[in-house]
Scaffold this active site. Structure first.
Site, PDB file in Angstrom:
ATOM      1  CB  SER A   8      -6.756 -10.737 -25.424  1.00 24.60           C
ATOM      2  OG  SER A   8      -5.655 -10.194 -24.716  1.00 24.60           O
ATOM      3  CB  CYS A  70      -6.586 -13.393 -20.657  1.00 23.98           C
ATOM      4  SG  CYS A  70      -7.263 -11.770 -21.084  1.00 23.98           S
ATOM      5  CB  THR A  72      -9.182  -8.671 -19.674  1.00 25.05           C
ATOM      6  OG1 THR A  72      -8.199  -7.702 -19.301  1.00 25.05           O
ATOM      7  CG2 THR A  72     -10.415  -7.962 -20.204  1.00 25.05           C
ATOM      8  CB  CYS A 180      -2.562  -7.321 -17.515  1.00 22.80           C
ATOM      9  SG  CYS A 180      -2.615  -7.588 -19.310  1.00 22.80           S
TER      10      CYS A 180
END
Length: 259
Positions: A8, A70, A72, A180
């Protein structure tokens, strides 16, 4: 092989940084979706849409493998991307197995973004590893925005982390899992706050080991810097200012590498 690292934002540079040290004979693309960062505060549907756009672009660049650097995006979209594309796709997962292997029968704190913390993928991993009684979960999503503006050890960052860590008695914990990739930039600030016995664990090495196995690559100590092309949301980074900014992040990761 040309390998893409997608995130991201600039968190995924920590995975690329490790790859540059152990895969000197490959070519790399780094794609940061700077138009849509942070992902951790978006809906799963939004993240899936962003990842679909990124993959379409990366495949057009004739990459041989894609690392979703990433947590997420891995949680929200990797399964769908594997169904859609046939090239090797490697996702991230929090280093829970590493915590269990290194520090058996000890508690650890899993830190990640809100989407990862609430995602089915994380709970499935915890259950698969029988880690429920050892894993505590904590969202630290604001660290992504701190990292994106290169604010790593300011008073604001330190105060935020002190507040978030205050409820935990770290005498009873072995480690903090950095779930993360943006969180790797803050290891020195966390070390300053937490007791000295606490170790920091991330999934970078495990992710790249899986990539090496999946794509039949050769790992060795780098004697040269492999070529890297940088893209922000599909736009190639060419300005000296932005390239210097990315270099500062990599130098920061050099300082965090052995913490």
């Amino acid at each position: 092989m040309k390998i893409a690292f997608f995130d991201s934002g600039i968190g995924g540079l920590s995975v690329l940084h490790h790859a540059m040290k152990i895969l000197p004979n490959e070519e790399f693309i780094f794609f940061a979706d700077e138009d849509n960062v942070p992902y951790g505060t978006k809906t799963r549907e939004q993240v899936l849409s962003y990842v679909e756009d990124a993959f379409k672009f990366l495949v057009s660049q004739n990459v041989g493998a894609i690392v979703v650097a990433c947590n997420t995006a891995t949680s929200a979209a990797v399964r769908a991307m594997r169904q859609k594309y046939s090239l090797p796709i490697v996702g991230m997962e929090p280093a829970i197995k590493m915590a269990l292997d290194l520090y058996p029968n000890q508690k650890f704190l899993v830190t990640a973004t809100e989407i990862t913390i609430k995602g089915e993928k994380l709970f499935a991993l915890i259950d698969r590893l029988n880690a429920r009684k050892f894993a505590e979960l904590k969202s630290l999503s604001p660290l992504v925005e701190f990292a994106e503006r290169m604010e790593f050890n300011s008073a604001a960052v330190e105060n935020y982390l002190r507040g978030e860590f205050a409820p935990y008695d770290f005498k009873n914990f072995s480690s903090v899992v950095l779930g993360c990739t943006h969180f790797n930039y803050f290891k020195d600030t966390m070390k300053k706050i937490l007791p000295p016995h606490i170790k920091f664990l991330d999934g970078n090495a495990g992710t790249l080991n899986y990539l090496i196995k999946l794509a039949n690559l050769k790992s060795e100590t780098a004697k040269k810097i492999p070529p890297v092309e940088y893209f922000y949301s599909g736009r190639r980074v060419t300005s000296e200012k932005e390239l210097a900014r990315l270099e500062k992040y990599l130098r920061r990761l050099d300082d965090m590498y052995f913490i």
